[in-house]
Design a protein around this motif. Structure first.
Motif, PDB file in Angstrom:
ATOM      1  N   GLN A 132       0.833  -1.205   0.000  1.00 29.93           N
ATOM      2  CA  GLN A 132       0.000   0.000   0.000  1.00 29.93           C
ATOM      3  C   GLN A 132       0.869   1.258   0.000  1.00 29.93           C
ATOM      4  N   HIS A 133       2.069   1.189   0.599  1.00 28.56           N
ATOM      5  CA  HIS A 133       2.991   2.338   0.560  1.00 28.56           C
ATOM      6  C   HIS A 133       3.342   2.684  -0.886  1.00 28.56           C
ATOM      7  N   ASN A 193      -0.041   6.506  -6.851  1.00 28.46           N
ATOM      8  CA  ASN A 193      -1.286   7.210  -7.178  1.00 28.46           C
ATOM      9  C   ASN A 193      -1.130   8.735  -7.162  1.00 28.46           C
ATOM     10  N   LYS A 194      -0.017   9.220  -6.631  1.00 29.34           N
ATOM     11  CA  LYS A 194       0.226  10.666  -6.684  1.00 29.34           C
ATOM     12  C   LYS A 194       0.509  11.127  -8.108  1.00 29.34           C
ATOM     13  N   GLY A 195       0.934  10.186  -8.983  1.00 30.91           N
ATOM     14  CA  GLY A 195       1.138  10.497 -10.397  1.00 30.91           C
ATOM     15  C   GLY A 195       2.436  11.181 -10.741  1.00 30.91           C
ATOM     16  N   LYS A 196       3.357  11.296  -9.754  1.00 34.25           N
ATOM     17  CA  LYS A 196       4.628  11.972 -10.020  1.00 34.25           C
ATOM     18  C   LYS A 196       5.785  11.006 -10.235  1.00 34.25           C
ATOM     19  N   GLY A 197       5.483   9.733 -10.302  1.00 29.67           N
ATOM     20  CA  GLY A 197       6.537   8.741 -10.462  1.00 29.67           C
ATOM     21  C   GLY A 197       7.092   8.304  -9.118  1.00 29.67           C
ATOM     22  N   GLY A 199       5.516   6.597 -13.886  1.00 28.54           N
ATOM     23  CA  GLY A 199       5.931   5.221 -13.681  1.00 28.54           C
ATOM     24  C   GLY A 199       6.954   5.055 -12.569  1.00 28.54           C
ATOM     25  N   LEU A 200       7.560   3.861 -12.524  1.00 32.14           N
ATOM     26  CA  LEU A 200       8.526   3.511 -11.484  1.00 32.14           C
ATOM     27  C   LEU A 200       9.924   3.366 -12.084  1.00 32.14           C
ATOM     28  N   ALA A 201      10.921   3.875 -11.370  1.00 33.35           N
ATOM     29  CA  ALA A 201      12.323   3.658 -11.727  1.00 33.35           C
ATOM     30  C   ALA A 201      12.947   2.807 -10.633  1.00 33.35           C
ATOM     31  N   PHE A 202      13.436   1.648 -11.004  1.00 35.34           N
ATOM     32  CA  PHE A 202      13.949   0.646 -10.073  1.00 35.34           C
ATOM     33  C   PHE A 202      15.467   0.808  -9.962  1.00 35.34           C
ATOM     34  N   LEU A 203      15.965   1.173  -8.760  1.00 37.84           N
ATOM     35  CA  LEU A 203      17.386   1.494  -8.607  1.00 37.84           C
ATOM     36  C   LEU A 203      17.988   0.855  -7.366  1.00 37.84           C
TER      37      LEU A 203
END
Length: 314
Positions: free
Chosen positions: A113-114, A120-124, A199-203
């Motif tokens: 949920q975190h 859901n904020k839409g800023k990535g 979207g998501l950036a995985f780092l």
């Protein structure tokens, strides 16, 4: 072709065939049997690779100075190797896992949920993780769950082996998931675009990585050169930062944990903001590692770069 280059070619070909064989084996062999076998092989490595073992012991002693006894450190070190073998089990099982349900049959998830709230904020979202457990499965879960995501990593020296690894990572056909190589000059731009699109950036920033910009922050109380890419991207895209990590549990299932958002510090001084946020991110990852030190890659030379070698942030 020199003898050295010829041997490297043979070595990579053998490794390629070995991995292909293990992937085929994983399609029919029982998971428990594979995990037991790989765990035993990993434990054997502790004894037959003294250089790697000694680096593990050295770094554990350095990190846990005055916290753990030599006997406790040796016990952790031995588990590091057996756990590496066990965690490798599901890495080679990727191609046999076709659905999210099949994946969650071997994985429990906490705190998603975190991530959802941040997404859901839409800023990535900067999805921040570390080399603990079967760490590649964090990205695999995101892709399987149809999150629009992008990951960055080093290209393997052998082209055929590299193609096999990339193909394995992408086998679940998530069109919104992408992977860029660290050597790609447009890699940062692609990641920034993914964030700006929500979207998501995985780092991963828990290693001393060559040829990237670093800043020195505390890691286990010691100054360590740490990549600034995650902090820089978060500041430029005004993205959320969610720490996540995975570990193998005693019940044989992996536990993927998402933690609360790391607040993004913004004072207007870019250099200081990069350092502050990199430090905060590093502390979040250190917490994961301290909770399961026998599943982190202690043979990596995390403190190899000295402070006078720091790469400029300018």
């Amino acid at each position: 072709m020199s003898q050295h280059k010829g041997w490297k070619k043979v070595k990579y070909e053998l490794l390629y065939q070995l991995i292909k064989g293990l992937i085929k084996l994983a399609n029919w062999a029982p998971r428990n049997m594979l995990m037991w076998s790989f765990g035993k092989l990993g434990g054997l490595v502790y004894y037959i690779m003294p250089k790697t073992r000694d680096l593990t012991l050295k770094h554990l002693k350095y990190a846990y100075e005055n916290e753990l006894s030599d006997a406790e450190i040796q016990k952790i070190a031995k588990k590091v190797f057996s756990n590496l073998g066990k965690n490798f089990t599901d890495i080679v099982r990727y191609p046999s896992i076709r659905t999210r349900e099949e994946l969650t049959a071997v994985m429990e998830v906490e705190g998603e949920q975190h991530l959802i709230d941040a997404y859901n904020k839409g800023k990535g979202v900067i999805l921040l993780t570390c080399h603990r457990g079967a760490f590649d499965m964090v990205g695999f879960y995101l892709s399987m769950s149809d999150y629009p995501c992008i990951a960055i990593g080093a290209k393997l020296h052998d082209e055929k082996l590299n193609d096999l690894v990339v193909k394995t990572r992408r086998h679940n056909k998530n069109d919104q998931a992408d992977f860029v190589e660290r050597s790609d000059p447009r890699g940062s731009i692609k990641m920034f675009k993914k964030l700006k699109d929500g979207g998501l950036a995985f780092l991963l920033i828990d290693q001393d990585t060559d040829k990237v910009q670093n800043t020195f922050v505390d890691f286990f109380g010691k100054p360590a050169a740490t990549p600034i890419g995650a902090a820089t991207l978060a500041l430029k895209a005004d993205s959320a930062i969610i720490p996540a990590s995975i570990k193998l549990q005693s019940n044989g299932k992996h536990l993927l944990e998402f933690r609360p958002e790391v607040p993004l510090e913004k004072t207007g001084n870019l250099k200081e903001d990069i350092k502050t946020n990199t430090q905060n991110m590093s502390l979040a990852l250190e917490k994961f590692i301290r909770e399961a030190p026998d599943q982190w890659v202690w043979f990596h030379e995390r403190w190899k770069t000295k402070q006078e070698e720091e790469v400029s942030n300018s």
